[in-house]
Design a protein around this motif. Structure first.
Motif, PDB file in Angstrom:
ATOM      1  N   ALA A  87       5.177   6.412   7.420  1.00 13.88           N
ATOM      2  CA  ALA A  87       5.773   5.041   6.673  1.00 13.88           C
ATOM      3  C   ALA A  87       5.552   5.134   5.425  1.00 13.88           C
ATOM      4  CB  ALA A  87       6.230   4.509   7.591  1.00 13.88           C
ATOM      5  N   ALA A  88       3.794   5.067   5.142  1.00 17.00           N
ATOM      6  CA  ALA A  88       2.774   4.905   4.263  1.00 17.00           C
ATOM      7  C   ALA A  88       3.233   5.599   3.206  1.00 17.00           C
ATOM      8  CB  ALA A  88       1.552   3.990   4.810  1.00 17.00           C
ATOM      9  N   GLY A  89       3.302   6.575   3.517  1.00 16.49           N
ATOM     10  CA  GLY A  89       3.386   7.544   2.151  1.00 16.49           C
ATOM     11  C   GLY A  89       1.851   8.059   2.280  1.00 16.49           C
ATOM     12  N   ILE A  90       1.150   9.010   3.276  1.00 11.18           N
ATOM     13  CA  ILE A  90      -0.474   8.690   3.484  1.00 11.18           C
ATOM     14  C   ILE A  90      -0.364  10.108   4.186  1.00 11.18           C
ATOM     15  CG2 ILE A  90      -1.036   6.914   2.948  1.00 11.18           C
ATOM     16  CD1 ILE A  90      -2.129   6.450   5.498  1.00 11.18           C
ATOM     17  N   HIS A  91       1.301  10.782   4.339  1.00  6.36           N
ATOM     18  CA  HIS A  91       0.297  11.968   5.664  1.00  6.36           C
ATOM     19  C   HIS A  91      -0.072  13.522   4.712  1.00  6.36           C
ATOM     20  CE1 HIS A  91       4.081  12.178   3.259  1.00  6.36           C
ATOM     21  NE2 HIS A  91       3.831  13.313   2.814  1.00  6.36           N
ATOM     22  N   GLU A  92      -0.222  13.029   3.205  1.00  8.32           N
ATOM     23  CA  GLU A  92      -1.271  14.170   2.812  1.00  8.32           C
ATOM     24  C   GLU A  92      -3.105  14.517   2.979  1.00  8.32           C
ATOM     25  OE1 GLU A  92      -0.857  14.516  -1.348  1.00  8.32           O
ATOM     26  OE2 GLU A  92      -0.241  12.991  -1.000  1.00  8.32           O
ATOM     27  N   LEU A  93      -3.531  12.778   3.654  1.00  2.00           N
ATOM     28  CA  LEU A  93      -5.044  12.523   4.381  1.00  2.00           C
ATOM     29  C   LEU A  93      -4.565  12.946   5.685  1.00  2.00           C
ATOM     30  CD1 LEU A  93      -4.908   8.981   2.289  1.00  2.00           C
ATOM     31  CD2 LEU A  93      -5.768  11.530   1.580  1.00  2.00           C
ATOM     32  N   ARG A  94      -4.848  13.856   5.550  1.00  2.00           N
ATOM     33  CA  ARG A  94      -4.564  14.298   7.106  1.00  2.00           C
ATOM     34  C   ARG A  94      -5.818  14.304   8.341  1.00  2.00           C
ATOM     35  NH1 ARG A  94      -0.720  17.838   7.228  1.00  2.00           N
ATOM     36  NH2 ARG A  94      -1.876  19.283   9.846  1.00  2.00           N
ATOM     37  N   PHE A  95      -7.049  14.021   7.635  1.00  2.00           N
ATOM     38  CA  PHE A  95      -8.192  13.257   8.410  1.00  2.00           C
ATOM     39  C   PHE A  95      -8.123  12.390   9.256  1.00  2.00           C
ATOM     40  CE2 PHE A  95      -9.228   9.566   5.939  1.00  2.00           C
ATOM     41  CZ  PHE A  95      -9.173   9.867   4.440  1.00  2.00           C
ATOM     42  N   PHE A  96      -7.019  11.622   9.340  1.00  2.00           N
ATOM     43  CA  PHE A  96      -6.846  10.664   9.846  1.00  2.00           C
ATOM     44  C   PHE A  96      -5.940  11.423  11.726  1.00  2.00           C
ATOM     45  CE2 PHE A  96      -5.873   7.829   6.375  1.00  2.00           C
ATOM     46  CZ  PHE A  96      -6.716   6.957   6.565  1.00  2.00           C
ATOM     47  N   PHE A  97      -5.712  12.763  11.100  1.00  2.00           N
ATOM     48  CA  PHE A  97      -4.864  13.102  12.536  1.00  2.00           C
ATOM     49  C   PHE A  97      -4.827  14.646  12.788  1.00  2.00           C
ATOM     50  CE2 PHE A  97      -2.019  12.911   8.813  1.00  2.00           C
ATOM     51  CZ  PHE A  97      -1.571  13.373   8.601  1.00  2.00           C
ATOM     52  N   ASP A  98      -5.592  14.834  12.227  1.00  2.00           N
ATOM     53  CA  ASP A  98      -6.494  16.639  12.339  1.00  2.00           C
ATOM     54  C   ASP A  98      -8.091  16.241  12.505  1.00  2.00           C
ATOM     55  OD1 ASP A  98      -7.717  19.760  11.737  1.00  2.00           O
ATOM     56  OD2 ASP A  98      -5.598  19.716  10.252  1.00  2.00           O
ATOM     57  N   PRO A  99      -7.922  17.130  13.539  1.00  2.00           N
ATOM     58  CA  PRO A  99      -9.689  16.835  14.338  1.00  2.00           C
ATOM     59  C   PRO A  99     -10.649  18.011  13.121  1.00  2.00           C
ATOM     60  CG  PRO A  99      -7.962  17.461  16.413  1.00  2.00           C
ATOM     61  CD  PRO A  99      -7.441  17.115  14.757  1.00  2.00           C
ATOM     62  N   GLU A 100      -9.661  19.356  12.610  1.00  2.00           N
ATOM     63  CA  GLU A 100     -10.977  19.580  11.748  1.00  2.00           C
ATOM     64  C   GLU A 100     -11.087  19.351  10.331  1.00  2.00           C
ATOM     65  OE1 GLU A 100     -13.057  22.427  11.869  1.00  2.00           O
ATOM     66  OE2 GLU A 100     -13.108  22.762   9.996  1.00  2.00           O
ATOM     67  N   GLN A 101      -9.908  18.443   9.733  1.00  2.00           N
ATOM     68  CA  GLN A 101      -9.962  17.890   8.400  1.00  2.00           C
ATOM     69  C   GLN A 101     -11.106  16.533   8.775  1.00  2.00           C
ATOM     70  OE1 GLN A 101      -8.825  18.244   5.338  1.00  2.00           O
ATOM     71  NE2 GLN A 101      -8.633  20.339   6.073  1.00  2.00           N
ATOM     72  N   LEU A 132       0.868  -1.178   0.462  1.00  2.00           N
ATOM     73  CA  LEU A 132       0.190   0.306   0.454  1.00  2.00           C
ATOM     74  C   LEU A 132       1.096   1.051   0.589  1.00  2.00           C
ATOM     75  CD1 LEU A 132      -2.534  -1.392   2.520  1.00  2.00           C
ATOM     76  CD2 LEU A 132      -2.643  -0.732   0.093  1.00  2.00           C
ATOM     77  N   ARG A 133       1.973   1.352   0.450  1.00  2.00           N
ATOM     78  CA  ARG A 133       3.153   2.273   0.341  1.00  2.00           C
ATOM     79  C   ARG A 133       3.659   2.779  -1.128  1.00  2.00           C
ATOM     80  NH1 ARG A 133       8.531   4.389  -0.267  1.00  2.00           N
ATOM     81  NH2 ARG A 133       8.855   5.393   1.504  1.00  2.00           N
ATOM     82  N   LEU A 134       3.509   1.470  -1.538  1.00  2.00           N
ATOM     83  CA  LEU A 134       3.867   1.593  -3.403  1.00  2.00           C
ATOM     84  C   LEU A 134       2.344   2.056  -4.047  1.00  2.00           C
ATOM     85  CD1 LEU A 134       6.009  -1.660  -3.871  1.00  2.00           C
ATOM     86  CD2 LEU A 134       6.496   1.085  -2.747  1.00  2.00           C
ATOM     87  N   ARG A 135       1.243   2.097  -3.585  1.00  2.00           N
ATOM     88  CA  ARG A 135      -0.008   2.337  -4.266  1.00  2.00           C
ATOM     89  C   ARG A 135      -0.005   3.363  -3.943  1.00  2.00           C
ATOM     90  NH1 ARG A 135      -3.631   4.355  -1.295  1.00  2.00           N
ATOM     91  NH2 ARG A 135      -4.386   2.580  -0.724  1.00  2.00           N
ATOM     92  N   GLY A 136       0.737   4.056  -2.812  1.00  2.00           N
ATOM     93  CA  GLY A 136       0.560   5.699  -2.370  1.00  2.00           C
ATOM     94  C   GLY A 136      -0.160   5.854  -1.789  1.00  2.00           C
ATOM     95  N   GLY A 137      -0.742   7.391  -1.700  1.00  2.00           N
ATOM     96  CA  GLY A 137      -1.499   8.425  -0.990  1.00  2.00           C
ATOM     97  C   GLY A 137      -3.043   8.328  -1.280  1.00  2.00           C
ATOM     98  N   PRO A 138      -3.152   9.378  -1.613  1.00  2.87           N
ATOM     99  CA  PRO A 138      -4.737   9.390  -2.240  1.00  2.87           C
ATOM    100  C   PRO A 138      -4.877   7.803  -3.629  1.00  2.87           C
ATOM    101  CG  PRO A 138      -4.195  11.136  -2.587  1.00  2.87           C
ATOM    102  CD  PRO A 138      -2.506  10.414  -1.898  1.00  2.87           C
ATOM    103  N   MET A 139      -6.105   7.467  -3.524  1.00  2.00           N
ATOM    104  CA  MET A 139      -6.353   6.737  -4.195  1.00  2.00           C
ATOM    105  C   MET A 139      -6.011   6.977  -5.933  1.00  2.00           C
ATOM    106  SD  MET A 139      -8.964   3.652  -2.301  1.00  2.00           S
ATOM    107  CE  MET A 139      -9.716   4.944  -1.708  1.00  2.00           C
ATOM    108  N   GLN A 140      -5.421   6.091  -5.700  1.00  2.00           N
ATOM    109  CA  GLN A 140      -4.832   6.515  -7.908  1.00  2.00           C
ATOM    110  C   GLN A 140      -6.424   5.574  -9.257  1.00  2.00           C
ATOM    111  OE1 GLN A 140      -1.557   9.406  -9.194  1.00  2.00           O
ATOM    112  NE2 GLN A 140      -0.895   7.952  -6.445  1.00  2.00           N
ATOM    113  N   PRO A 141      -6.089   5.749  -9.776  1.00  2.00           N
ATOM    114  CA  PRO A 141      -6.865   7.419 -10.883  1.00  2.00           C
ATOM    115  C   PRO A 141      -7.749   8.033  -9.621  1.00  2.00           C
ATOM    116  CG  PRO A 141      -6.794   5.664 -12.353  1.00  2.00           C
ATOM    117  CD  PRO A 141      -6.917   4.630 -10.853  1.00  2.00           C
TER     118      PRO A 141
END
Lengths: 151, 143
Positions: free
Chosen positions: B36-50, A61-70
């Motif tokens: 570690a998973a590269g999802i830090h931009e998905l802020r609703f996982f740790f930001d109450p307002e988001q 899932l790390r390789l797949r990345g953050g926001p789901m794509q496309p």
């Protein structure tokens, strides 16, 4: 709700090519609290028959990345949540290897659930190693809905 | 943590229980996982307002982190085996700091063409009795 050109369904795009290091794997394993020696110790991995440390299963899932794509355009103000995933692990992911991830939207549709209208988006991703061999197949479901329905 | 133990095919029975194991996904763990998973931009996982803007009462634990706990439950219980498939449905949000109990049950075992395989049901449940994740898994003997 879902503002998607139907022609985009089934159209595969390359997400990226990624080199996996032992540090990437260690960081991920420690982040999920899984200290299996196969993920952390190259000697232990070799003793088990692997060429190098392997990645925990969900490292894909790390390789797949953050926001789901496309990405899928949504009407303004909607919220979305990850609803689940099906992962087939064909081969291990190793440190020192390079992997290419491609993905497509498999399905996108709307329906009315008990809590009101919902959008369902299903994506499929494939991870291949540098020889072109498939190592992981991933199918993920995303639900889109009004944020006024609190969870 | 579950005990990491090698189990031979003949030692595994349909109905065998896996776990339970309790894991507590703290906010610190969620932040570290997001990095570690590269999802830090998905802020609703740790930001109450988001989180609120996304229809959540508060930040939640990423489903794939909880799925990772379940994968570990299986790979620890079945050392010497390889996880082949992990199918999970995220049924309810897991909250930061709330203990999750993880367990599974062996539902089927097959040995076609010298390929020992075990199938399991898996569950992650919060302390209010809500099943956060339900799913199935398949493992094959690595030898």
């Amino acid at each position: 709700m879902i503002q998607l050109d139907p022609a985009q369904i089934g159209k595969e795009v390359t997400i990226g090519t990624f080199s996996v290091t032992a540090d990437d794997i260690r960081n991920f394993a420690e982040a999920i609290g899984d200290l299996n020696p196969l993920y952390l110790d190259a000697e232990a991995a070799r003793a088990a028959g692997y060429p190098n440390v392997i990645a925990p299963p969900t490292f894909c899932l790390r390789l797949r990345g953050g926001p789901m794509q496309p990405a899928v355009p949504l009407a303004p103000g909607l919220a979305s949540l990850h609803a689940g995933q099906d992962i087939e692990f064909v081969e291990e992911i190793y440190a020192g290897q390079t992997y290419t991830v491609s993905a497509k939207i498999a399905e996108a549709y709307e329906k009315t659930g008990r809590s009101g209208p919902l959008g369902i988006i299903v994506r499929e991703a494939t991870i291949k190693d540098s020889s072109g061999k498939t190592v992981t197949l991933l199918r993920e479901r995303q639900i889109v809905r009004s944020p006024e329905r609190k969870i | 943590m579950a005990e990491r133990a090698t189990r031979l095919f003949d030692e595994i029975e349909i109905g065998d229980e896996i776990g339970p194991v309790t894991r507590v996904p703290t906010t610190e763990m969620v932040l570290r996982y997001a990095e570690a998973a590269g999802i830090h931009e998905l802020r609703f996982f740790f930001d109450p307002e988001q989180a609120r803007l996304n229809g959540l009462e508060r930040p939640i634990v990423p489903g794939p982190l909880t799925a990772g706990f379940l994968a570990q439950l299986l790979t620890d219980h079945f050392a010497g085996w390889r996880l082949r498939a992990l199918h999970t449905t995220f049924r309810a949000p897991a909250l930061h700091g709330e203990p999750l109990q993880l367990w599974g049950t062996v539902t089927e075992k097959t040995d076609h063409d010298g390929a020992p395989t075990v199938h399991c049901d898996i569950v992650a449940e919060n302390q209010r009795g809500d099943r956060v994740i339900v799913g199935t898994a398949t493992l094959s003997w690595r030898g």
